[in-house]
Design a protein around this motif. Sequence first.
Motif, mmCIF file in Angstrom:
data_model
loop_
_atom_site.group_PDB
_atom_site.id
_atom_site.type_symbol
_atom_site.label_atom_id
_atom_site.label_comp_id
_atom_site.label_asym_id
_atom_site.label_seq_id
_atom_site.Cartn_x
_atom_site.Cartn_y
_atom_site.Cartn_z
ATOM 1 N N LEU A 23 -38.119 27.044 -23.630
ATOM 2 C CA LEU A 23 -38.521 28.366 -24.091
ATOM 3 C C LEU A 23 -39.985 28.606 -23.754
ATOM 4 N N SER A 24 -40.276 29.802 -23.281
ATOM 5 C CA SER A 24 -41.664 30.167 -23.031
ATOM 6 C C SER A 24 -42.387 30.317 -24.357
ATOM 7 N N LEU A 25 -43.714 30.436 -24.281
ATOM 8 C CA LEU A 25 -44.464 30.689 -25.503
ATOM 9 C C LEU A 25 -44.022 32.011 -26.099
ATOM 10 N N PRO A 26 -44.079 32.126 -27.440
ATOM 11 C CA PRO A 26 -43.600 33.336 -28.090
ATOM 12 C C PRO A 26 -44.341 34.584 -27.640
ATOM 13 N N THR A 27 -43.812 35.714 -28.070
ATOM 14 C CA THR A 27 -44.306 36.991 -27.597
ATOM 15 C C THR A 27 -45.756 37.251 -27.970
ATOM 16 N N ALA A 28 -46.307 36.503 -28.931
ATOM 17 C CA ALA A 28 -47.724 36.675 -29.264
ATOM 18 C C ALA A 28 -48.614 36.400 -28.067
ATOM 19 N N THR A 42 -34.333 37.024 -30.789
ATOM 20 C CA THR A 42 -34.729 35.770 -30.157
ATOM 21 C C THR A 42 -35.526 34.918 -31.134
ATOM 22 N N ALA A 43 -35.564 33.619 -30.858
ATOM 23 C CA ALA A 43 -36.209 32.644 -31.749
ATOM 24 C C ALA A 43 -37.221 31.822 -30.971
ATOM 25 N N GLY A 44 -38.221 32.504 -30.401
ATOM 26 C CA GLY A 44 -39.191 31.831 -29.556
ATOM 27 C C GLY A 44 -40.109 30.872 -30.279
ATOM 28 N N TRP A 45 -40.090 30.861 -31.617
ATOM 29 C CA TRP A 45 -40.954 29.956 -32.369
ATOM 30 C C TRP A 45 -40.272 28.627 -32.658
ATOM 31 N N GLY A 46 -39.070 28.445 -32.109
ATOM 32 C CA GLY A 46 -38.371 27.175 -32.253
ATOM 33 C C GLY A 46 -37.655 27.041 -33.578
ATOM 34 N N VAL A 47 -37.208 25.846 -33.852
ATOM 35 C CA VAL A 47 -36.512 25.516 -35.086
ATOM 36 C C VAL A 47 -37.162 24.281 -35.686
ATOM 37 N N GLN A 48 -36.907 24.061 -36.955
ATOM 38 C CA GLN A 48 -37.354 22.832 -37.604
ATOM 39 C C GLN A 48 -36.438 22.525 -38.773
ATOM 40 N N TYR A 230 -49.803 30.350 -35.533
ATOM 41 C CA TYR A 230 -50.687 29.851 -34.483
ATOM 42 C C TYR A 230 -50.269 28.469 -34.005
ATOM 43 N N ASN A 231 -50.045 27.554 -34.923
ATOM 44 C CA ASN A 231 -49.706 26.185 -34.517
ATOM 45 C C ASN A 231 -48.391 26.120 -33.759
ATOM 46 N N LEU A 232 -47.478 27.046 -34.046
ATOM 47 C CA LEU A 232 -46.184 27.057 -33.360
ATOM 48 C C LEU A 232 -46.286 27.577 -31.938
ATOM 49 N N LEU A 233 -47.458 28.032 -31.522
ATOM 50 C CA LEU A 233 -47.659 28.372 -30.118
ATOM 51 C C LEU A 233 -47.705 27.119 -29.251
#
Length: 520
Positions: A23-28, A42-48, A230-233
């Motif tokens: 996945l690319s970096l999120p839309t931010a 979409t879930a560009g920030w991943g999962v945990q 921020y950290n999830l980037l």
Amino acid sequence: MSHRPLPGRRSVLRGSLAASAALSLPTALGAAPAFARSGRPTAGWGVQAGDVTCDSGLVWVRSDRPARMIVETSATESFRNARRWHGPLLGSGTDFTGTTRLRGLPSGEQIHYRVLLADPDDPRRTGEPVTGTFRTASAKRRDGVRFVWSGDLAGQGWGINPEFGGYTIYNAMAALDPDFFLCSGDNIYADGPITGTVALPDGRTWRNITTEEKAKVAETLAEFRGNFRYNLLDENLRAFNARVPSIVQWDDHEVTNNWYPGEILTDARYTEKRVDVLAARARQAFSEYFPISTLRRPDGRVYRVQHHGPLLDVFVLDMRTHRNANSPGDQPTDPQGILGREQLEWLKRELSRSRAVWKVIASDMPIGLVVPDGTNIEAVAQGDPGKPLGRELQIAELLRFVKHRRITGTVWLTADVHHTSAQHYLPSKAAFTDFEPFWEFVSGPLNAGAFPANALDGTFGPDRVFVKAPTTANVSPAGGFQFFGEVDIDGHSGELTVRLREQDGTVLFTQTLQPGLVGQ
């Protein structure tokens, strides 16, 4: 060693995690996920995943728009015979984040999961699934337990630096195939703005990824949420989250430096001076961005005990929410202390009930290291090596309780002070002697400034048998001194081995403890 061999899990994950890592970096940052379907969530920030037990776990996701969260689980990454879990509707009230609890999972098994985000108005319209995996705690002692811990992420202005590789320490932790990651606090630095560049002492330039929310101290709910995003980037952290579940606690920088309830700030950077208001906003964002079981209960508390099979219970403390005001710490009575009476009684009760071989006390602040707050004391130790005073009185009460109740297998883990060390607390060297010897291990930071070692307070007789710390303050991650710790419990012997490690995984110090002892 009875623990599963390291390569096994990694080979299982190659296929499923490749999709998540791709996945690319999120839309931010101006890019949409590579697999996004036009007009679909979409879930560009991943999962945990978090707070995993023998038969349950929590799965987290963030959507880019309103969506219904759906989780599918399977024993294999092919997702044949998948089990489906219907999660919450994600909306602006939770910053489009959501958590789904999975129950009735098999013990000691690898759980593959994928999160689907469905259009609330048309459930058939779903975005590309995002995959992850975790291993449930084993009900069989022979399987052993391995976990890692650290804290202090993106502090002192040191953020995500692509030229440095980002948060590479997470790759070293993942390589150990841990059952979980214990984050000991300071998951963000809400009080620490991040600028585009920082000059390094050797003439080089540290270059940060920046966002609007990290340009100032966090005061609004939106700004606190932006700090967690921020950290999830960082792609290293997102890949780590997809393969290693977490147990998360908080400390001060999730709100502001050295805060305590009722405090009124004098910091000119803040327009909102009431710490209680800031803490409420920070707690909401904290609960939205981490899968934590107790934050979804009516009392919404951070402290809890996580049962990880017959070998391990993790007692997660909250030394922030229930403390009294910071002071010189020299009062002869202190019923509230750093834990608050209710939390202290809970901890004593749960320790006495625990039947686990090892009882890890996850403390967000050290016990015998002096952590000052100006002329006041921020942690427990207040620098006077004599009898317990101030917050030391609560710790003395707890240590006495452990001794007289014959509670075996207690080990203290912490972060906070931005160096790594091992302290052996000995009654023979202490002013207060009514306790059995115990160990406290310190690690961190993950990606923050490193600092010289704190002074020791002799009240509980700490003997610092190992320390690695810089001699100057706020050494950047480029200068080294980034640390994490590993705990490995052998399923056959029951021995617990602690390894203090550097950023690349190099072992600095090793200590093996024996099971079944009240003190050692």
